[in-house]
Scaffold this motif. Structure first.
Motif, short mmCIF file in Angstrom:
data_model
loop_
_atom_site.label_atom_id
_atom_site.label_comp_id
_atom_site.label_asym_id
_atom_site.label_seq_id
_atom_site.Cartn_x
_atom_site.Cartn_y
_atom_site.Cartn_z
N ALA A 56 30.48 34.70 -32.06
CA ALA A 56 30.79 34.16 -33.38
C ALA A 56 30.65 32.59 -33.51
CB ALA A 56 32.03 34.61 -34.10
N LEU A 57 29.96 31.96 -32.21
CA LEU A 57 29.95 30.47 -32.15
C LEU A 57 28.91 30.10 -33.34
CD1 LEU A 57 31.05 28.87 -30.09
CD2 LEU A 57 28.64 28.83 -29.10
N ARG A 58 29.52 28.78 -33.67
CA ARG A 58 28.90 28.36 -34.82
C ARG A 58 28.36 26.97 -34.65
NH1 ARG A 58 33.71 27.84 -38.72
NH2 ARG A 58 34.43 27.14 -36.63
N PRO A 59 27.32 26.45 -35.21
CA PRO A 59 26.68 25.18 -34.57
C PRO A 59 27.94 24.06 -34.87
CG PRO A 59 25.15 26.16 -36.52
CD PRO A 59 26.28 27.20 -36.27
N GLU A 60 28.83 24.16 -35.99
CA GLU A 60 29.88 23.05 -35.91
C GLU A 60 30.86 23.21 -34.83
OE1 GLU A 60 29.12 25.49 -38.36
OE2 GLU A 60 30.59 26.14 -39.59
N ASP A 61 30.96 24.44 -33.91
CA ASP A 61 31.82 24.46 -33.05
C ASP A 61 31.24 23.61 -31.88
OD1 ASP A 61 33.51 26.49 -34.26
OD2 ASP A 61 32.10 28.05 -33.47
N LEU A 62 30.06 23.28 -31.92
CA LEU A 62 29.43 22.25 -30.88
C LEU A 62 29.93 20.86 -31.15
CD1 LEU A 62 25.83 23.97 -30.29
CD2 LEU A 62 28.19 24.38 -29.19
N ASP A 63 30.35 20.81 -32.14
CA ASP A 63 30.63 19.20 -32.92
C ASP A 63 31.87 18.70 -32.30
OD1 ASP A 63 27.87 18.94 -33.71
OD2 ASP A 63 28.43 19.57 -35.68
N ARG A 64 32.98 19.48 -31.87
CA ARG A 64 34.04 19.16 -31.43
C ARG A 64 34.26 17.83 -30.72
NH1 ARG A 64 37.92 24.32 -30.62
NH2 ARG A 64 39.15 22.63 -29.47
#
Ligand code: C5P
Length: 211
Positions: A56-64
């Motif tokens: 369920a990885l979302r693009p915003e998860d990469l912005d943490r």
């Protein structure tokens, strides 16, 4: 043109810096695939099942903001050993590798598993001490309170976990060119890598291929 440049190598070898420079120079898109595993590792540390997190990885998860820490690196290499986590991330990476306009992907298994047909394959290395020194300076510059021996031990533990796992271990592809950056400046390393891309582009032109 959809030229794929696969850049693998251990932690702090310089592969990320080289990849970004090459992408900027040739106008290729760049994917730091380590960030995908770091994001899954961070979500797992928060209590999400790692396989569910990867699916369920979302693009915003990469912005943490916490994905570049040493802890996130260790968490990443633990979830990266789970075959279903890797499987969940394959399609995205393969589609990225073949996007129009060219792509540079850096990671551990790009030339072996994600894009074995890549037109350019590099395996970037440097001695353990040089890599640990780079990572140590990066962490200190970012305000972390750490010491060199700890960074060296962490880096070796992570390399070993990455090289020893059963699924898609970190290894040099038989047709990859090894680039040891221990004594090279960033500019020198980028020039060496760029020469390989220039040759691949020329090859494609000579073969009348659109790559
Ligand atoms: O490249 P980076 O140090 O950010 O990667 C973090 C971790 O993610 C690695 O130690 C490795 O376990 C995992 N990884 C991987 N396959 C990739 C990229 C990263 O297993 N293609």
């Amino acid at each position: 043109m959809s030229l794929c440049v696969a850049i693998d190598g251990p932690a702090a070898s310089g592969k990320g810096t080289i990849s970004r420079a090459l992408a900027a120079r040739y106008g290729f898109a760049h994917l730091d695939t380590g960030l995908l595993y770091r994001a899954v590792g961070a979500l797992a540390a928060d209590g999400t099942d790692p396989i569910d997190a990867a699916r369920a990885l979302r693009p915003e998860d990469l912005d943490r903001g916490d994905l570049r820490t040493a802890a996130a690196g260790q968490a990443a290499s633990k979830v990266a050993a789970i075959p279903d986590v890797r499987e969940a991330l394959v399609d995205f990476q393969r589609a990225f590798a073949r996007r129009a306009g060219g792509a540079v992907l850096d990671g551990r298994d790009i030339g072996t598993v994600i894009c074995p047909e890549a037109e350019v394959k590099l395996f970037v290395t440097a001695t353990d001490e040089v890599r640990a020194r780079r990572r140590f300076e990066e962490l200190v510059a970012g305000g972390a309170d750490t010491d060199f021996d700890k960074v060296l031990a962490d880096l070796r533990a992570r390399d070993q976990r990455d090289a020893d796992r059963a699924t898609a271990p970190m290894t040099i592809a038989p047709d990859a060119i090894e680039l040891d950056t221990s004594t090279l400046s960033i500019a020198q390393a980028v020039e060496k890598a760029a020469a390989l891309i220039d040759a691949a582009i020329k090859d494609a032109d000579n073969n009348g291929s659109t790559v």
